[in-house]
Design a protein around this motif. Structure first.
Motif, PDB file in Angstrom:
ATOM      1  N   ASP A  82       0.822  -1.206   0.000  1.00  0.00           N
ATOM      2  CA  ASP A  82       0.000   0.000   0.000  1.00  0.00           C
ATOM      3  C   ASP A  82       0.860   1.261   0.000  1.00  0.00           C
ATOM      4  OD1 ASP A  82      -2.490  -1.151  -0.198  1.00  0.00           O
ATOM      5  OD2 ASP A  82      -2.699  -1.444   1.969  1.00  0.00           O
ATOM      6  N   LEU A  83       1.918   1.212   0.795  1.00  0.00           N
ATOM      7  CA  LEU A  83       2.838   2.354   0.847  1.00  0.00           C
ATOM      8  C   LEU A  83       3.443   2.603  -0.537  1.00  0.00           C
ATOM      9  CD1 LEU A  83       5.471   2.925   3.623  1.00  0.00           C
ATOM     10  CD2 LEU A  83       6.139   3.156   1.246  1.00  0.00           C
ATOM     11  N   LEU A  84       3.877   1.512  -1.178  1.00  0.00           N
ATOM     12  CA  LEU A  84       4.503   1.628  -2.499  1.00  0.00           C
ATOM     13  C   LEU A  84       3.499   2.147  -3.529  1.00  0.00           C
ATOM     14  CD1 LEU A  84       6.541  -1.720  -2.501  1.00  0.00           C
ATOM     15  CD2 LEU A  84       7.529   0.571  -2.448  1.00  0.00           C
ATOM     16  N   LEU A  85       2.283   1.611  -3.489  1.00  0.00           N
ATOM     17  CA  LEU A  85       1.267   2.020  -4.459  1.00  0.00           C
ATOM     18  C   LEU A  85       0.909   3.492  -4.283  1.00  0.00           C
ATOM     19  CD1 LEU A  85      -1.242  -1.004  -4.585  1.00  0.00           C
ATOM     20  CD2 LEU A  85       0.485  -0.386  -6.273  1.00  0.00           C
ATOM     21  N   ASP A  86       0.694   3.904  -3.007  1.00  0.00           N
ATOM     22  CA  ASP A  86       0.361   5.308  -2.747  1.00  0.00           C
ATOM     23  C   ASP A  86       1.429   6.233  -3.320  1.00  0.00           C
ATOM     24  OD1 ASP A  86      -1.961   4.634  -1.477  1.00  0.00           O
ATOM     25  OD2 ASP A  86      -1.130   4.742   0.559  1.00  0.00           O
ATOM     26  N   ASP A  87       2.674   5.846  -3.072  1.00  0.00           N
ATOM     27  CA  ASP A  87       3.806   6.655  -3.537  1.00  0.00           C
ATOM     28  C   ASP A  87       3.799   6.734  -5.072  1.00  0.00           C
ATOM     29  OD1 ASP A  87       6.257   8.060  -3.409  1.00  0.00           O
ATOM     30  OD2 ASP A  87       7.370   6.202  -3.757  1.00  0.00           O
ATOM     31  N   TYR A  88       3.589   5.596  -5.693  1.00  0.00           N
ATOM     32  CA  TYR A  88       3.612   5.535  -7.164  1.00  0.00           C
ATOM     33  C   TYR A  88       2.453   6.318  -7.771  1.00  0.00           C
ATOM     34  CZ  TYR A  88       2.996   3.475 -11.842  1.00  0.00           C
ATOM     35  OH  TYR A  88       2.814   3.287 -13.186  1.00  0.00           O
ATOM     36  N   TYR A  89       1.251   6.119  -7.265  1.00  0.00           N
ATOM     37  CA  TYR A  89       0.085   6.836  -7.804  1.00  0.00           C
ATOM     38  C   TYR A  89       0.281   8.349  -7.676  1.00  0.00           C
ATOM     39  CZ  TYR A  89      -2.540   2.369  -7.604  1.00  0.00           C
ATOM     40  OH  TYR A  89      -2.972   1.084  -7.765  1.00  0.00           O
ATOM     41  N   GLU A  90       0.878   8.741  -6.564  1.00  0.00           N
ATOM     42  CA  GLU A  90       1.088  10.165  -6.330  1.00  0.00           C
ATOM     43  C   GLU A  90       2.035  10.744  -7.387  1.00  0.00           C
ATOM     44  OE1 GLU A  90       2.117  11.149  -2.240  1.00  0.00           O
ATOM     45  OE2 GLU A  90       2.851  13.097  -2.964  1.00  0.00           O
ATOM     46  N   VAL A  91       3.167  10.031  -7.620  1.00  0.00           N
ATOM     47  CA  VAL A  91       4.118  10.534  -8.625  1.00  0.00           C
ATOM     48  C   VAL A  91       3.475  10.563 -10.009  1.00  0.00           C
ATOM     49  CG1 VAL A  91       6.540  10.423  -9.294  1.00  0.00           C
ATOM     50  CG2 VAL A  91       5.764   9.030  -7.422  1.00  0.00           C
ATOM     51  N   ARG A  92       2.607   9.595 -10.254  1.00  0.00           N
ATOM     52  CA  ARG A  92       1.961   9.525 -11.562  1.00  0.00           C
ATOM     53  C   ARG A  92       0.868  10.583 -11.732  1.00  0.00           C
ATOM     54  NH1 ARG A  92       3.918   7.650 -15.680  1.00  0.00           N
ATOM     55  NH2 ARG A  92       4.742   5.559 -15.806  1.00  0.00           N
ATOM     56  N   GLY A  93       0.478  11.211 -10.624  1.00  0.00           N
ATOM     57  CA  GLY A  93      -0.625  12.173 -10.719  1.00  0.00           C
ATOM     58  C   GLY A  93      -1.965  11.479 -10.818  1.00  0.00           C
ATOM     59  N   TRP A  94      -2.084  10.335 -10.159  1.00  0.00           N
ATOM     60  CA  TRP A  94      -3.325   9.564 -10.170  1.00  0.00           C
ATOM     61  C   TRP A  94      -3.989   9.670  -8.796  1.00  0.00           C
ATOM     62  CZ3 TRP A  94      -1.229   4.324 -12.651  1.00  0.00           C
ATOM     63  CH2 TRP A  94      -0.824   4.594 -13.975  1.00  0.00           C
ATOM     64  N   THR A  95      -5.248   9.286  -8.718  1.00  0.00           N
ATOM     65  CA  THR A  95      -5.932   9.303  -7.427  1.00  0.00           C
ATOM     66  C   THR A  95      -5.444   8.123  -6.580  1.00  0.00           C
ATOM     67  OG1 THR A  95      -7.712   7.823  -8.057  1.00  0.00           O
ATOM     68  CG2 THR A  95      -8.012  10.174  -8.572  1.00  0.00           C
ATOM     69  N   LYS A  96      -5.896   8.084  -5.336  1.00  0.00           N
ATOM     70  CA  LYS A  96      -5.555   6.982  -4.429  1.00  0.00           C
ATOM     71  C   LYS A  96      -6.016   5.634  -4.977  1.00  0.00           C
ATOM     72  CE  LYS A  96      -3.872   8.493  -0.304  1.00  0.00           C
ATOM     73  NZ  LYS A  96      -2.712   7.850   0.335  1.00  0.00           N
ATOM     74  N   ASP A  97      -7.013   5.694  -5.888  1.00  0.00           N
ATOM     75  CA  ASP A  97      -7.489   4.457  -6.506  1.00  0.00           C
ATOM     76  C   ASP A  97      -6.716   4.109  -7.773  1.00  0.00           C
ATOM     77  OD1 ASP A  97      -9.454   4.118  -4.601  1.00  0.00           O
ATOM     78  OD2 ASP A  97     -10.848   5.442  -5.670  1.00  0.00           O
ATOM     79  N   GLY A  98      -5.730   4.915  -8.074  1.00  0.00           N
ATOM     80  CA  GLY A  98      -4.940   4.630  -9.257  1.00  0.00           C
ATOM     81  C   GLY A  98      -5.609   5.065 -10.541  1.00  0.00           C
TER      82      GLY A  98
END
Lengths: 631, 172
Positions: A577-593
């Motif tokens: 979850d930590l990794l996904l949150d970090d990645y989605y954030e850098v991508r400019g995506w919502t918490k749901d990806g």
């Protein structure tokens, strides 16, 4: 617009109608070619929610702007895109060899297949003359036999053929599309989509000119690339080949063994790249336009598998070797040869056999179920299973569905042994102890894969603490993803990636030198980001969510047991979850990806905003049912 | 015309491919068509690569036969062979694309230009063949018959030497 042929061929297999459409420069510049253009053509020509085997599910074939030119490794690529019968999201697979060169020379940037032929057919593209040919006599033939038979009946040795084997005909969900005998568009089961259309093969003869804007300038770049390709950046591929990985991955306890039971293999020496080259490799050949040549052709010199001849790479070697506990190269090579013969993804098939062995060892599959002593390490049984799965014989029928669907059908907790992401089987990296790579695998739009990102790089090279999940890994994944996506869209070979010393700058320079279209490094990087978002958008349209950005059960629940540095490592849900949150954030995506409207506007994808509408609200619980829209 | 075939003159150099080194990449075709025709098009290349099996690859262009069967076969006297270099020269005004020379060539080294409808044969790029320069594997060599034999002797000696040393348990 040079480089590009400027034409897309549309083939309706139901009616037999063939049309050409113009490829607009704007679309070409935005989505480049290869998987980028292929996914865009897929999106524009498909309806949401279609079953992968429905005639309405299009199969897209593309070349890249560099195909047919002398740009080293760039001259030969092609890609297939469709909805994957494994992930039910976007499926893409690329291949090299000579087929893509011929398709470009015939004057096409892409082919969109729709519908289903009444009887088996193959498509014969002879420059502008395109026709569907009877393939009744080819149905049931192996990939190599089909290629030879088509060349013989069309009376031209230089015709290039992409074809499915029996596995594709039988809708084996890991079926691939082979070309030039040893090359495969392997992953995501696109050979089964082709089979579902009664399309046995695509044969091409191309004799058109491919002109370039400035011959001297292009030759200067090619000369530079040739020199780099003789240097350290490609050493591995030119010498031992990717099987060099065996001892490397084993030494850092990152080589999944016995279906991810261990992370080291006690017989690694016996299947190493070193031993392989010393005893089996007969010749190293190259694809069209390649100045580095990597294709190791191995021949078994004696024993029951004597004469077996196959191209060999680390991934299938891993899948049918360590992953099945098999330490006998003769059997592994036979398994690889059979994968090409029947036309199945040589990675996934090894995963499935390893999965079946694991079930057998745990009593979930019995000897009566399989009729074989299906223990880890039994090379003969592995070879036999490759055949049975490819032909859907006996227990092979359920296993031909891939580990995810097979586990659901078998029940009894079999899912705990099914190593896949989004339904696509794992590749040969034990990501329990490679946590940057684990993130890359989880978010890959085509399912489990090491080739959608280079995220194992920082882990294996020791640039980060590979056992730790922390903020910052998202950026590492995102950067290599955008580069890898461009590599797959241009299309150049991933093995040549080290020769683009200046990354996007070198690649943009090559693109412009071939096409005459201005392209800055930043524009090209943006195109890479756009294409990654496009893959995501197709998956969102097909109903995939954050829940699907996950990892195999064993990776998240069974720590590496091997004594040594990796012992005890696994990826917890919290870490993921930590990794996904970090990645989605850098991508400019919502918490749901989900890519935001701002992000899509920034990428010039305003026309696709409708896909994310209604999915942008922060995750409520329970999550809302995604609204289906026809578009 | 039962003439005794003369040997290829010792000074003539031809483009020769070592099949052990050839990987089938067709870079020779690319550079040939770009040099001669300003486009990439294998059908317009004077050298062609053939792969029969993954293990069997070779590139073939004019072998500078002497006497040259293509010259003999031409009914319109469009072909002449340079005494200096062995290159087969084509008179485009005389050639009508009848293709008898193509039939006469045992090596498949002659092609019919798809648009101009006249034949095309390797001209050795005025003594500095581009294909040899660009071959990334150094599989192509621009070489006289004597040097070709010398090269073969060196290769076979190396091979025998290696086998003998290995048989004696010495790593080389």
């Amino acid at each position: 617009m040079l480089g590009y042929a400027g034409r897309i061929l549309h083939v309706d297999l139901t009616t037999g109608k063939v049309e050409t459409a113009t490829l607009k420069e704007e679309l070409a510049k935005k989505y480049i070619g290869g998987i980028g253009l292929g996914m865009r053509l897929y999106l524009d020509n498909s309806k949401p929610g279609v079953d992968p085997f429905d005639p309405e599910n299009p199969l897209v074939l593309t070349t890249g702007p560099l195909s047919g030119t002398m740009v080293p490794t760039g001259g030969n690529g092609h890609a297939f895109v469709s909805k994957s019968p494994q992930s039910f999201g976007v499926g893409e697979a690329k291949s090299h060899g000579h087929f893509g060169t011929a398709l470009k020379r015939a004057g096409y940037d892409g082919v969109v297949f729709k519908g289903k032929a009444e009887k088996p057919v193959y498509l014969w593209i002879d420059d502008d003359a395109v026709q569907l040919m009877d393939a009744k006599h080819l149905w049931g033939k192996s990939t190599g036999e089909t290629e030879d038979a088509i060349r013989a009946e069309l009376k031209d040795h230089y015709i290039r053929v992409a074809t499915i084997g029996v596995a594709g005909e039988k809708l084996v969900r890991i079926a691939c599309i082979m070309n030039d005998k040893t090359r495969a568009a392997g992953r995501c089961g696109l050979g089964a989509v082709m089979g579902s259309k009664n399309l046995k093969a695509i044969a091409v003869r191309g004799s058109k000119d491919i002109a370039v804007p400035d011959k001297d300038k292009l030759l200067e770049i090619i000369k530079r690339q040739h020199e780099r390709m003789k240097g350290p950046a490609t050493r591995k591929y030119r010498t031992l080949g990717t099987p060099e990985n065996v001892l490397v991955m084993n030494s850092i306890a990152a080589m999944p063994t016995r279906n991810f039971t261990q992370a080291t293999f006690e017989h690694a020496e016996k299947i190493s790249g070193e031993y392989l080259n010393q005893r089996f490799v007969a010749k190293i050949i190259g694809c069209n336009s390649c100045a580095m040549r990597c294709e190791h052709i191995a021949v078994v010199p004696e024993g029951p598998y004597k004469g077996t001849t196959t191209r060999i790479e680390y991934e299938p070697l891993w899948a049918m070797g360590p992953n099945c506990g098999v330490g006998n190269l003769d059997a592994i090579l036979k398994g690889m040869e059979l994968s090409n013969f029947y036309g199945v993804d040589a990675i996934s098939i090894g995963d499935i056999v390893g999965f079946a062995m694991d079930l057998y060892e745990h009593g979930i599959l019995s000897k009566e179920d399989v009729g074989l002593e299906l223990k880890f390490g039994n090379g003969e049984a592995m070879v036999e299973m490759v055949k049975r799965i490819s032909l859907r014989e006996g227990v092979g029928d359920v296993l031909a569905e891939g580990v995810k669907i097979a586990a659901e059908k078998i029940g009894k907790g079999a899912y705990r042994y099914a190593n896949h992401i989004k339904g696509v089987e794992m590749t040969g990296y034990d990501i329990r102890g490679l946590k940057t790579a684990a993130l890359g695998y989880a978010v890959s739009f085509r399912g489990a894969d090491h080739n959608r990102h280079g995220a194992y790089g920082p882990d294996v090279k020791g640039k980060v603490d590979r056992f730790k999940a922390e903020k910052g890994r998202g950026k590492l994944v995102y950067e290599t993803e955008d580069l890898y996506t461009i590599i797959d869209s241009l299309i150049v070979c991933k093995f040549s990636r080290g020769t683009y010393y200046d990354g996007f700058k070198d690649l943009a320079g090559i693109f412009s030198a071939v096409t005459g279209i201005e392209m800055t490094p930043e524009e090209l990087r943006l195109a890479g980001e756009r294409i990654n978002n496009l893959g995501r958008l197709i998956n969102i349209r097909e109903g995939l969510t954050r829940k699907d950005d996950t990892l195999p059960y064993k990776v998240m629940h069974v720590p590496i047991p091997d004594e040594g540095v990796a012992k005890g490592s696994f990826v917890s849900q919290k870490e993921l979850d930590l990794l996904l949150d970090d990645y989605y954030e850098v991508r400019g995506w919502t918490k749901d990806g989900v890519p935001t409207i701002e992000k899509l506007n920034e990428l010039g994808m305003k026309d696709l905003v409708h896909i994310v509408k209604g999915k942008l609200a922060p995750a409520p619980s329970p999550p809302k049912k995604p609204s289906k829209k026809e578009d | 015309m039962a003439s005794v075939p003369a040997a290829r003159p010792a000074k003539w150099k031809l483009v020769d491919c070592d099949p052990d080194k050839c990987t089938g990449c067709t870079i020779c075709e690319y550079i040939c068509s770009l040099t001669k025709e300003d486009v990439f098009n294998a059908h317009k290349s004077r050298i062609r690569t053939t792969r029969l099996h993954p293990l069997v690859n070779i590139s073939i262009t004019c072998r500078l036969c002497s006497p040259a069967p293509c010259v003999t076969a031409c009914p319109r006297d469009s072909l002449t062979q340079s005494e200096e270099t062995g290159v087969i020269m084509i008179d485009d005004d005389k050639c009508d694309g009848c293709s008898w020379c193509i039939e006469a060539c045992d090596y498949g080294a002659i092609t019919l230009h798809p648009e101009k409808k006249v034949v095309r044969i390797c001209d050795l790029c005025d003594g500095d063949p581009e294909c040899v320069k660009w071959c990334p594997e150094e599989a192509l060599d621009f070489i006289t018959r004597d040097l070709m034999a010398q090269k073969a002797r060196i290769t076979v000696t190396k091979k025998l030497f290696k086998e003998a040393m290995e048989a004696a348990g010495i790593k080389v």
